[in-house]
Design a protein around this motif. Structure first.
Motif, PDB file in Angstrom:
ATOM      1  N   LYS A  85       0.818  -1.217   0.000  1.00 49.77           N
ATOM      2  CA  LYS A  85       0.000   0.000   0.000  1.00 49.77           C
ATOM      3  C   LYS A  85       0.850   1.264   0.000  1.00 49.77           C
ATOM      4  CE  LYS A  85      -3.833  -2.381   0.412  1.00 49.77           C
ATOM      5  NZ  LYS A  85      -3.253  -3.738   0.416  1.00 49.77           N
ATOM      6  N   GLY A  86       2.182   1.111   0.155  1.00 52.02           N
ATOM      7  CA  GLY A  86       3.055   2.276   0.129  1.00 52.02           C
ATOM      8  C   GLY A  86       4.001   2.331   1.309  1.00 52.02           C
ATOM      9  N   ALA A  87       5.224   2.798   1.059  1.00 51.72           N
ATOM     10  CA  ALA A  87       6.223   2.962   2.117  1.00 51.72           C
ATOM     11  C   ALA A  87       7.246   3.994   1.654  1.00 51.72           C
ATOM     12  CB  ALA A  87       6.919   1.637   2.435  1.00 51.72           C
ATOM     13  N   ALA A  88       7.449   5.018   2.451  1.00 54.05           N
ATOM     14  CA  ALA A  88       8.379   6.086   2.091  1.00 54.05           C
ATOM     15  C   ALA A  88       9.779   5.525   1.869  1.00 54.05           C
ATOM     16  CB  ALA A  88       8.414   7.141   3.195  1.00 54.05           C
ATOM     17  N   GLY A  89      10.413   5.970   0.803  1.00 50.82           N
ATOM     18  CA  GLY A  89      11.778   5.558   0.514  1.00 50.82           C
ATOM     19  C   GLY A  89      11.911   4.192  -0.130  1.00 50.82           C
TER      20      GLY A  89
END
Length: 225
Positions: A126-130
């Motif tokens: 679903k998304g993860a910074a970096g």
């Protein structure tokens, strides 16, 4: 005797899946970069570079018909915007997505009724910074698996994603993953590869025949917040 193909069989989650299936009486063919030696007549190891687009089709032609195909091979990579490496993105896509696509495409009409496709995803889909390049491949797998599941359901074949959180494997310590240590989930420890393998095992069971097109997250509560 049921036969399973497992990619990434030499370590981590893939190795845990191989060991559990062998203990349950499966015959297993493991695909990995290096040959895996196990004192078990029901295990066959094939050394293969899944980054080589021609290696997999060549190998599959020499493998006995499976009842289940489990794609557990993976790599970790992290980079912030401004430092994204297109070659790393290509490698991630090839290993995670293109190999899954090749496996399902090859065996879709060959698996028997009751056959199983299981792909190891990630709770970060679903998304993860970096980690946008890594996440993109895992997110793509979810949509593809749902599409494949809809197409194969009339044949009695299921397709599911098992999406672990931070799991205690060599890949978690890979240099390209991140400079910071992995976040410990709310249960106070990392997930074990054996716990992920147990969920895979259930999805292979007759009792899981009605579960298809799903992303099953095993993350110790990390996805709750």
């Amino acid at each position: 005797m049921r036969h399973a193909i497992v990619t990434g069989a030499s370590s981590g989650i893939g190795e845990a899946i191989v060991d559990l299936l062998l203990s349950q009486g499966w015959r297993v063919t493991g695909l990995s970069r290096r040959v895996v030696n196990k004192d078990c007549a029901q295990f066959r190891s094939i050394a293969i570079d899944l980054m080589d687009t021609q290696a997999l089709p060549d190998a599959l032609g020499n493998i006995d018909q499976p009842h289940a195909v489990i794609h557990a091979a993976g790599m970790m990579a992290a980079a912030p915007l401004g430092e994204l490496n297109p070659e790393i993105g290509r490698q991630l896509w090839q290993l995670h997505v293109s190999v899954a696509e090749a496996l399902v495409n090859y065996y879709a009409q060959k698996l028997p009724h009751g056959g199983r496709f299981i792909i190891i995803g990630s709770r970060t889909s679903k998304g993860a910074a970096g980690r946008s390049q890594y996440v993109a491949t895992k997110a793509a797998l979810v949509g593809m698996a749902r599409s494949w599941a809809a197409e194969l359901a009339p044949l009695g074949i299921t397709v599911n994603i098992v999406a672990p959180g931070a799991t205690e494997t060599p890949m978690l310590q890979a240099p390209g993953r991140s400079s910071s240590p992995p976040s410990v989930p709310p249960i106070g420890r990392l997930i074990s590869p054996q716990e992920v393998a147990a969920l895979v095992s259930f999805l292979l069971s007759p009792e899981a025949a009605a579960i298809t097109g799903q992303e099953l997250v095993i993350c110790g509560g990390a996805s709750l917040s």
